[in-house]
Design an enzyme around this catalytic site. Sequence first.
Site, PDB file in Angstrom:
ATOM      1  N   ASP A  26       0.872  -1.178   0.000  1.00 20.40           N
ATOM      2  CA  ASP A  26       0.000   0.000   0.000  1.00 20.40           C
ATOM      3  C   ASP A  26       0.907   1.226   0.000  1.00 20.40           C
ATOM      4  O   ASP A  26       1.641   1.459   0.970  1.00 20.40           O
ATOM      5  CB  ASP A  26      -0.889  -0.041   1.252  1.00 20.40           C
ATOM      6  N   ALA A  50      -2.362   4.450  -8.377  1.00 19.26           N
ATOM      7  CA  ALA A  50      -2.974   5.778  -8.232  1.00 19.26           C
ATOM      8  C   ALA A  50      -4.426   5.633  -7.800  1.00 19.26           C
ATOM      9  O   ALA A  50      -5.045   4.590  -7.999  1.00 19.26           O
ATOM     10  CB  ALA A  50      -2.917   6.540  -9.555  1.00 19.26           C
ATOM     11  N   THR A  52      -7.661   6.617  -9.037  1.00 21.06           N
ATOM     12  CA  THR A  52      -8.035   7.026 -10.398  1.00 21.06           C
ATOM     13  C   THR A  52      -9.532   7.324 -10.575  1.00 21.06           C
ATOM     14  O   THR A  52      -9.975   7.557 -11.701  1.00 21.06           O
ATOM     15  CB  THR A  52      -7.621   5.939 -11.414  1.00 21.06           C
ATOM     16  N   THR A  91      -0.828  12.535 -15.565  1.00 21.32           N
ATOM     17  CA  THR A  91      -2.037  12.656 -16.374  1.00 21.32           C
ATOM     18  C   THR A  91      -2.180  13.995 -17.102  1.00 21.32           C
ATOM     19  O   THR A  91      -1.668  15.027 -16.634  1.00 21.32           O
ATOM     20  CB  THR A  91      -3.269  12.464 -15.455  1.00 21.32           C
ATOM     21  N   TYR A 115      -8.795  15.245  -8.661  1.00 19.95           N
ATOM     22  CA  TYR A 115      -7.880  14.208  -9.160  1.00 19.95           C
ATOM     23  C   TYR A 115      -6.647  14.857  -9.787  1.00 19.95           C
ATOM     24  O   TYR A 115      -5.504  14.487  -9.490  1.00 19.95           O
ATOM     25  CB  TYR A 115      -8.621  13.324 -10.173  1.00 19.95           C
ATOM     26  N   LYS A 119      -2.765  14.588  -8.567  1.00 16.54           N
ATOM     27  CA  LYS A 119      -1.695  14.055  -9.429  1.00 16.54           C
ATOM     28  C   LYS A 119      -0.579  15.094  -9.588  1.00 16.54           C
ATOM     29  O   LYS A 119       0.604  14.741  -9.612  1.00 16.54           O
ATOM     30  CB  LYS A 119      -2.261  13.663 -10.801  1.00 16.54           C
ATOM     31  N   TRP A 140      -6.562   9.339 -21.304  1.00 15.72           N
ATOM     32  CA  TRP A 140      -7.656   8.490 -21.789  1.00 15.72           C
ATOM     33  C   TRP A 140      -7.223   7.015 -21.924  1.00 15.72           C
ATOM     34  O   TRP A 140      -7.370   6.408 -22.994  1.00 15.72           O
ATOM     35  CB  TRP A 140      -8.179   8.997 -23.123  1.00 15.72           C
TER      36      TRP A 140
HETATM   37  N1  LIG Z   1      -7.058   5.665 -16.729  1.00 12.58           N
HETATM   38  C1  LIG Z   1      -6.800   6.810 -17.353  1.00 12.58           C
HETATM   39  O1  LIG Z   1      -7.556   7.259 -18.210  1.00 12.58           O
HETATM   40  C2  LIG Z   1      -5.538   7.562 -17.047  1.00 12.58           C
HETATM   41  C3  LIG Z   1      -5.275   8.743 -17.764  1.00 12.58           C
HETATM   42  C4  LIG Z   1      -4.105   9.437 -17.487  1.00 12.58           C
HETATM   43  C5  LIG Z   1      -3.221   8.976 -16.534  1.00 12.58           C
HETATM   44  N2  LIG Z   1      -3.511   7.839 -15.840  1.00 12.58           N
HETATM   45  C6  LIG Z   1      -2.552   7.397 -14.826  1.00 12.58           C
HETATM   46  O2  LIG Z   1      -2.069   6.136 -15.235  1.00 12.58           O
HETATM   47  C7  LIG Z   1      -1.607   5.427 -14.080  1.00 12.58           C
HETATM   48  C8  LIG Z   1      -2.114   4.006 -14.125  1.00 12.58           C
HETATM   49  O3  LIG Z   1      -3.512   4.015 -13.935  1.00 12.58           O
HETATM   50  P1  LIG Z   1      -4.469   3.013 -14.711  1.00 12.58           P
HETATM   51  O4  LIG Z   1      -5.065   3.794 -15.798  1.00 12.58           O
HETATM   52  O5  LIG Z   1      -3.739   1.759 -15.008  1.00 12.58           O
HETATM   53  O6  LIG Z   1      -5.608   2.826 -13.634  1.00 12.58           O
HETATM   54  P2  LIG Z   1      -6.031   1.638 -12.671  1.00 12.58           P
HETATM   55  O7  LIG Z   1      -6.318   0.438 -13.475  1.00 12.58           O
HETATM   56  O8  LIG Z   1      -7.113   2.232 -11.818  1.00 12.58           O
HETATM   57  O9  LIG Z   1      -4.742   1.365 -11.800  1.00 12.58           O
HETATM   58  C9  LIG Z   1      -4.467   2.009 -10.590  1.00 12.58           C
HETATM   59  C10 LIG Z   1      -3.956   0.954  -9.647  1.00 12.58           C
HETATM   60  O10 LIG Z   1      -3.508   1.586  -8.446  1.00 12.58           O
HETATM   61  C11 LIG Z   1      -3.838   0.724  -7.377  1.00 12.58           C
HETATM   62  N3  LIG Z   1      -3.860   1.469  -6.120  1.00 12.58           N
HETATM   63  C12 LIG Z   1      -4.773   2.363  -5.688  1.00 12.58           C
HETATM   64  N4  LIG Z   1      -4.442   2.783  -4.453  1.00 12.58           N
HETATM   65  C13 LIG Z   1      -3.301   2.156  -4.103  1.00 12.58           C
HETATM   66  C14 LIG Z   1      -2.474   2.175  -2.967  1.00 12.58           C
HETATM   67  N5  LIG Z   1      -2.767   2.937  -1.886  1.00 12.58           N
HETATM   68  N6  LIG Z   1      -1.373   1.395  -2.939  1.00 12.58           N
HETATM   69  C15 LIG Z   1      -1.065   0.604  -3.990  1.00 12.58           C
HETATM   70  N7  LIG Z   1      -1.805   0.532  -5.109  1.00 12.58           N
HETATM   71  C16 LIG Z   1      -2.913   1.309  -5.162  1.00 12.58           C
HETATM   72  C17 LIG Z   1      -5.197   0.197  -7.740  1.00 12.58           C
HETATM   73  O11 LIG Z   1      -5.467  -0.944  -6.978  1.00 12.58           O
HETATM   74  P3  LIG Z   1      -7.004  -1.373  -6.655  1.00 12.58           P
HETATM   75  O12 LIG Z   1      -7.587  -1.729  -7.974  1.00 12.58           O
HETATM   76  O13 LIG Z   1      -6.826  -2.514  -5.730  1.00 12.58           O
HETATM   77  O14 LIG Z   1      -7.622  -0.171  -6.058  1.00 12.58           O
HETATM   78  C18 LIG Z   1      -4.996  -0.087  -9.226  1.00 12.58           C
HETATM   79  O15 LIG Z   1      -4.474  -1.376  -9.403  1.00 12.58           O
HETATM   80  C19 LIG Z   1      -2.066   6.237 -12.874  1.00 12.58           C
HETATM   81  O16 LIG Z   1      -0.994   7.020 -12.410  1.00 12.58           O
HETATM   82  C20 LIG Z   1      -3.123   7.157 -13.447  1.00 12.58           C
HETATM   83  O17 LIG Z   1      -3.241   8.354 -12.694  1.00 12.58           O
HETATM   84  C21 LIG Z   1      -4.631   7.110 -16.089  1.00 12.58           C
END
Ligand SMILES: NC(=O)c1ccc[n+]([C@@H]2O[C@H](COP(=O)([O-])OP(=O)(O)OC[C@H]3O[C@@H](n4cnc5c(N)ncnc54)[C@H](OP(=O)(O)O)[C@@H]3O)[C@@H](O)[C@H]2O)c1
Length: 275
Positions: A26, A50, A52, A91, A115, A119, A140
Site C-alpha cells: 500500500d 494511483a 483514479t 495525467t 484528481y 496528481k 484516456w
Molecule cells: N485511466 C486513465 O484514463 C488515465 C489517464 C491518465 C493517466 N492515468 C494514470 O495512469 C496510471 C495508471 O492508472 P491506470 O489507468 O492503469 O488505472 P487503474 O487500473 O485504476 O490502476 C491504478 C492501480 O492503483 C492501485 N492502487 C490504488 N491505491 C493504491 C495504494 N494505496 N497502494 C497501492 N496501489 C494502489 C489500484 O489498486 P485497486 O484496484 O486494488 O484499487 C490499481 O491497481 C495512474 O498514475 C493514473 O493516474 C490514467
Amino acid sequence: MTGSELVRQAHERSWDVVGLTRDDMDITDADQVEGIIGAERPDVIVNAAAYTAVDAAESDAEAAMAVNAAGTQNIARAAKTNGAQVLHISTDYVFDGEATHPYLPDDKPAPINVYGESKLAGELALKEACSEHVIVRTSWVYSHEGKNFVRTMLRAADEKTELRIVNDQLGCPTSSQDLARALLCAANLMMKSYVSGTYHFCNAGETSWFDFATAIFDLRNSAQPKLIPISTTDFPTAAKRPRWSVLDTNSFQLAFGVEPRPWRDALKETMERIS
Ligand SMILES: NC(=O)c1ccc[n+]([C@@H]2O[C@H](COP(=O)([O-])OP(=O)(O)OC[C@H]3O[C@@H](n4cnc5c(N)ncnc54)[C@H](OP(=O)(O)O)[C@@H]3O)[C@@H](O)[C@H]2O)c1
C-alpha cells in the site's frame, strides 16, 4: 490496467521484475514502502499505482491526496534512500484544457478537478524528494481489462439500445498496451544512461468521446446501439474535465525513440484482445 500490462510485458522481455498489487504494498504506508523497496533494491521503480476515480475524488479529496501525493512521496523517498530511479505515471488532467496547442511537458499545469490537483501534487512531491525520476503524463487510458471507457461502452451496449455520449471533450485515447511498451523503453534507457524530466506519451491523433465510442462499435461484430452525441452540459459529472486535452509527445519520441501509433490502430488490437 497499466501495472499488470507492464509486468506482463517485462516478463515477456525476461526482465527481473517484481509486480506488486495494493495488497502487496500500500503506497500510503511509508514503512511498508521503505521495507519492500529496501529489500528488493530495484534499479527502477515504475509507479503505476494511483487513486483514479476522477468523480469520487471530488468528495474524497483526502483519499486521492493520500495515494496520489503522499503515496508518490513515499515511493520517491524510499527510492532516494535505496539508490533507485522512479518512473512515474501522471495525467493530462494536470492541465485545464484551454490550450490552443498540444500541451508541452513544460506548459503550466492548472488542474480543474481534485484528481488533477492530487496528481500534480504527486509530481511535485516526486521532484522534491528524488531527482532521479522520469514523469510520463498520458491520457484516456483503456485496456482489454479493468475499468475503462471501452469496457464501459461494451457493457452499456449489452444493456441499452441507445447511448448518449459527450461530443465536445477532445483528447487522445491511449491503450495500456502501448503505454506499457513506451514506459518499458523509458525504463530501459533509465537503466543504461542518465535521463530525467517530464514527458508526454499518448496514442497519436485526437478524438471526442463520441467518435471514440463510434470507433469501438465499428470494430465490434454485433448489433450496434444507436449513439447520440451530447454536450458536456447535458451530462453533468461531479468532476469538471478538460475540454481539450491533447498532449505533445515529441520530446518523448526524441528521448526514448518511441513513435506513438494512431489511436485507431491501438484500439483495433485491444478490441481483438477483448473478443
Ligand atoms: N485511466 C486513465 O484514463 C488515465 C489517464 C491518465 C493517466 N492515468 C494514470 O495512469 C496510471 C495508471 O492508472 P491506470 O489507468 O492503469 O488505472 P487503474 O487500473 O485504476 O490502476 C491504478 C492501480 O492503483 C492501485 N492502487 C490504488 N491505491 C493504491 C495504494 N494505496 N497502494 C497501492 N496501489 C494502489 C489500484 O489498486 P485497486 O484496484 O486494488 O484499487 C490499481 O491497481 C495512474 O498514475 C493514473 O493516474 C490514467
